[in-house]
Design an enzyme around this catalytic site. Structure first.
Site, mmCIF file in Angstrom:
data_model
loop_
_atom_site.group_PDB
_atom_site.id
_atom_site.type_symbol
_atom_site.label_atom_id
_atom_site.label_comp_id
_atom_site.label_asym_id
_atom_site.label_seq_id
_atom_site.Cartn_x
_atom_site.Cartn_y
_atom_site.Cartn_z
ATOM 1 N N SER A 79 89.461 35.457 126.822
ATOM 2 C CA SER A 79 90.871 35.982 127.629
ATOM 3 C C SER A 79 91.357 34.423 128.411
ATOM 4 O O SER A 79 90.691 33.884 127.760
ATOM 5 C CB SER A 79 90.905 37.270 128.666
ATOM 6 O OG SER A 79 90.274 36.455 129.819
ATOM 7 N N GLU A 91 75.627 38.097 130.127
ATOM 8 C CA GLU A 91 76.073 38.221 128.599
ATOM 9 C C GLU A 91 76.459 36.829 128.728
ATOM 10 O O GLU A 91 76.969 36.619 127.861
ATOM 11 C CB GLU A 91 78.309 37.925 130.017
ATOM 12 C CG GLU A 91 78.916 38.376 129.294
ATOM 13 C CD GLU A 91 80.835 38.080 129.442
ATOM 14 O OE1 GLU A 91 80.237 39.539 130.732
ATOM 15 O OE2 GLU A 91 81.051 38.720 129.109
ATOM 16 N N HIS A 123 55.907 16.716 120.084
ATOM 17 C CA HIS A 123 56.836 16.065 120.502
ATOM 18 C C HIS A 123 56.240 14.941 121.346
ATOM 19 O O HIS A 123 54.901 14.978 120.743
ATOM 20 C CB HIS A 123 56.691 17.156 122.303
ATOM 21 C CG HIS A 123 56.930 16.509 123.341
ATOM 22 N ND1 HIS A 123 58.854 15.706 123.495
ATOM 23 C CD2 HIS A 123 56.610 16.663 124.626
ATOM 24 C CE1 HIS A 123 58.888 15.735 124.677
ATOM 25 N NE2 HIS A 123 58.422 16.072 125.586
ATOM 26 N N GLN A 135 46.624 17.855 125.592
ATOM 27 C CA GLN A 135 46.595 16.903 123.423
ATOM 28 C C GLN A 135 45.456 15.311 124.389
ATOM 29 O O GLN A 135 44.755 15.395 123.342
ATOM 30 C CB GLN A 135 47.714 16.290 123.603
ATOM 31 C CG GLN A 135 48.730 17.480 122.922
ATOM 32 C CD GLN A 135 49.970 16.662 121.966
ATOM 33 O OE1 GLN A 135 50.497 16.260 122.219
ATOM 34 N NE2 GLN A 135 51.675 18.802 122.072
ATOM 35 N N SER A 141 53.410 28.360 120.827
ATOM 36 C CA SER A 141 54.947 29.008 120.742
ATOM 37 C C SER A 141 55.367 27.953 119.161
ATOM 38 O O SER A 141 55.631 28.865 118.123
ATOM 39 C CB SER A 141 55.589 28.338 121.967
ATOM 40 O OG SER A 141 57.005 28.602 121.492
ATOM 41 N N GLN A 142 54.955 26.460 118.792
ATOM 42 C CA GLN A 142 55.132 25.665 118.176
ATOM 43 C C GLN A 142 53.875 26.044 117.137
ATOM 44 O O GLN A 142 53.936 25.931 115.802
ATOM 45 C CB GLN A 142 55.432 24.915 118.714
ATOM 46 C CG GLN A 142 56.589 24.280 119.237
ATOM 47 C CD GLN A 142 57.416 24.159 118.383
ATOM 48 O OE1 GLN A 142 57.903 24.085 116.910
ATOM 49 N NE2 GLN A 142 58.848 24.711 118.349
ATOM 50 N N GLY A 156 59.261 27.498 119.687
ATOM 51 C CA GLY A 156 58.711 28.310 118.687
ATOM 52 C C GLY A 156 58.960 29.516 118.615
ATOM 53 O O GLY A 156 59.190 30.147 116.481
ATOM 54 N N ASP A 164 64.396 15.082 125.216
ATOM 55 C CA ASP A 164 63.731 16.430 124.740
ATOM 56 C C ASP A 164 63.289 17.031 126.713
ATOM 57 O O ASP A 164 64.240 17.537 126.913
ATOM 58 C CB ASP A 164 62.911 16.329 124.099
ATOM 59 C CG ASP A 164 62.094 18.038 124.205
ATOM 60 O OD1 ASP A 164 62.887 18.471 123.464
ATOM 61 O OD2 ASP A 164 61.365 18.752 124.950
ATOM 62 N N GLU A 201 65.581 19.508 128.794
ATOM 63 C CA GLU A 201 65.276 20.678 129.150
ATOM 64 C C GLU A 201 64.865 21.264 130.578
ATOM 65 O O GLU A 201 65.531 21.990 131.142
ATOM 66 C CB GLU A 201 63.704 20.707 128.921
ATOM 67 C CG GLU A 201 62.229 20.016 129.129
ATOM 68 C CD GLU A 201 61.197 19.886 128.030
ATOM 69 O OE1 GLU A 201 61.541 20.662 126.696
ATOM 70 O OE2 GLU A 201 60.690 19.701 128.558
#
Ligand SMILES: NC(=O)C1=CN([C@@H]2O[C@H](COP(=O)(O)OP(=O)(O)OC[C@H]3O[C@@H](n4cnc5c(N)ncnc54)[C@H](O)[C@@H]3O)[C@@H](O)[C@H]2O)C=CC1
Ligand SMILES: CC(=O)[C@](C)(O)C(=O)O
Ligand SMILES: [Mg+2]
Ligand SMILES: [Mg+2]
Length: 346
Positions: free
Chosen positions: A256, A235, A112, A91, A32-33, A138, A195, A199
């Site tokens: 409305s 929506e 992150h 990581q 993603s990133q 990402g 973060d 999330e």
């Protein structure tokens, strides 16, 4: 930068592209990133090399996108800046594999701060350690860059051995399109805590729980799943778009006055003080490391709970009715499908 905010917020004019010019960035991971950073940096004229395992499906994808690819250790050895964009839980192992390639004056960069803040990675001396954490999934970091808008990010410096860590991070943020929207200076600790809280409680966890509860309430009361899907999920995007553009006021102005009165009067009864107490508890578990310990242990155990939660969520009725309804949108063929599985399709 202006002085009208409580913290430094940086924009394009604050960044000096010279701080990154001529440097090579190794983007480790092409998810993603990773795909977004790599492609945005490349389009900004920065020399990029993507670091992937030899057996990664993303290898061919990254090459198709016109990028050089090497193994993570080779990519890191060649690079001046190593951008750590593999999943948080892998990581530490990837860091072990590439750390020999980090020379004095190089930069280890994160999106992150989990592994630094919770002491899972110990960077060597002599290396700058920085973070540009985009406040977006990402795929939208890439889309916004291409569409000439941008995405906000957080900037933090953990180790500044060269004296140029912040300027380089800001130039990186500019190259991926974040200074177009605003880059907030913070610390690794603050980034991690806000973060993870965001999330869990609001962006991903809170909103999906709210949508599912609304959907289930309607369906259990005998209304059709199709109607409940359009009302509670579809929506939501249209309502949130208005808030994104002009704050809650723009949304309230557009709905409305019946919706505004009902929303303001009943909403706080739905998401009330009990929810606030739950949020305080979730924040505390992030702050005291309990959530991090749980997630690390969950991975060490082979992800039993994650696997169960993931499957239950994907099997919820709202997903099934939603995919059938979205397939019949007249513009459906124009939308990339399965974006998450095909990160580099843009
Ligand atoms: N997903 C997002 O939009 C955001 C993610 N972040 C952070 O960015 C970082 C990356 O997260 P995502 O992009 O979500 O990851 P991801 O799960 O989308 O991508 C992972 C990539 O790493 C590769 N990979 C997995 N295991 C590997 C290994 N052992 N060796 C080499 N490559 C491996 C995969 O092939 C894939 O290309 C994390 O620190 C995350 O917290 C920060 C902001 C938003
Ligand atoms: C997209 C993002 O910013 C998140 C929710 O923090 C993440 O994917 O970790
Ligand atoms: Mg985030
Ligand atoms: Mg996150």
């Amino acid at each position: 930068m202006t002085d009208e905010f409580t913290v430094p917020v940086y924009y394009d004019d604050d960044a000096d592209s010279d701080a990154i010019a001529g440097k090579t960035v190794a983007v480790l991971g092409y998810g993603s990133q990773g795909h977004a950073h790599a492609q945005n940096l490349d389009d900004s004229g920065i020399d990029v090399i993507v670091g992937l395992r030899k057996d990664s499906d993303s290898w061919a994808q990254a090459e198709n996108d016109g990028l050089r690819v090497a193994t993570p250790d080779d990519a890191a050895a060649e690079a001046d800046i190593v951008s750590m964009l593999v999943p948080d839980t892998v990581q530490p192992a990837v860091f072990e594999a590439i750390s020999d390639g980090l020379e004095e004056g190089d930069t280890l960069q994160f999106a992150h701060g989990f592994n630094i803040h919770y002491n899972q990675i110990h960077p060597p001396e002599g290396v700058d350690v920085t973070m540009i954490a985009p406040k977006t999934p990402g795929h939208l970091l890439r889309r916004n860059y291409v569409e000439d808008t941008g995405t906000p990010a957080l900037l933090a410096v953990y180790q500044n051995e060269t004296g140029g860590a912040k300027a380089e991070a800001l130039a990186y943020a500019q190259a991926i399109g974040c200074t177009r929207a605003g880059v907030v200076e913070t610390t690794f600790r603050e980034e991690v805590e806000t973060d993870l809280f965001g999330e869990q409680a609001v962006l991903c966890g809170g909103i999906t729980s709210l949508i599912k509860k609304g959907y289930e309430t309607l369906v259990d009361a005998g209304y059709s799943p199709e109607m409940a899907y359009f009302e509670c999920l579809n929506e939501m995007k249209l309502i949130v778009d208005l808030m994104y553009e002009g704050g809650m006021a723009e949304m309230w102005n557009s709905v409305s006055d019946t919706a505004e009165y009902g929303g303001l009067a009943v909403g706080p009864e739905i998401v009330g003080e009990g929810v606030r107490e739950n949020m305080d508890e979730a924040l505390e578990a992030v702050q005291n490391g309990e959530f991090a310990r749980e997630w690390i242990a969950e991975n060490q155990a082979g992800r039993p709970s994650y696997t169960q939660l993931h499957a239950a969520d994907r099997n919820h009725d709202i997903e099934e009715v939603g995919s059938r309804l979205r397939a019949l949108f007249s513009w459906a063929d124009e939308e990339p499908t399965e974006e998450a599985e095909a990160p580099a399709d843009d």
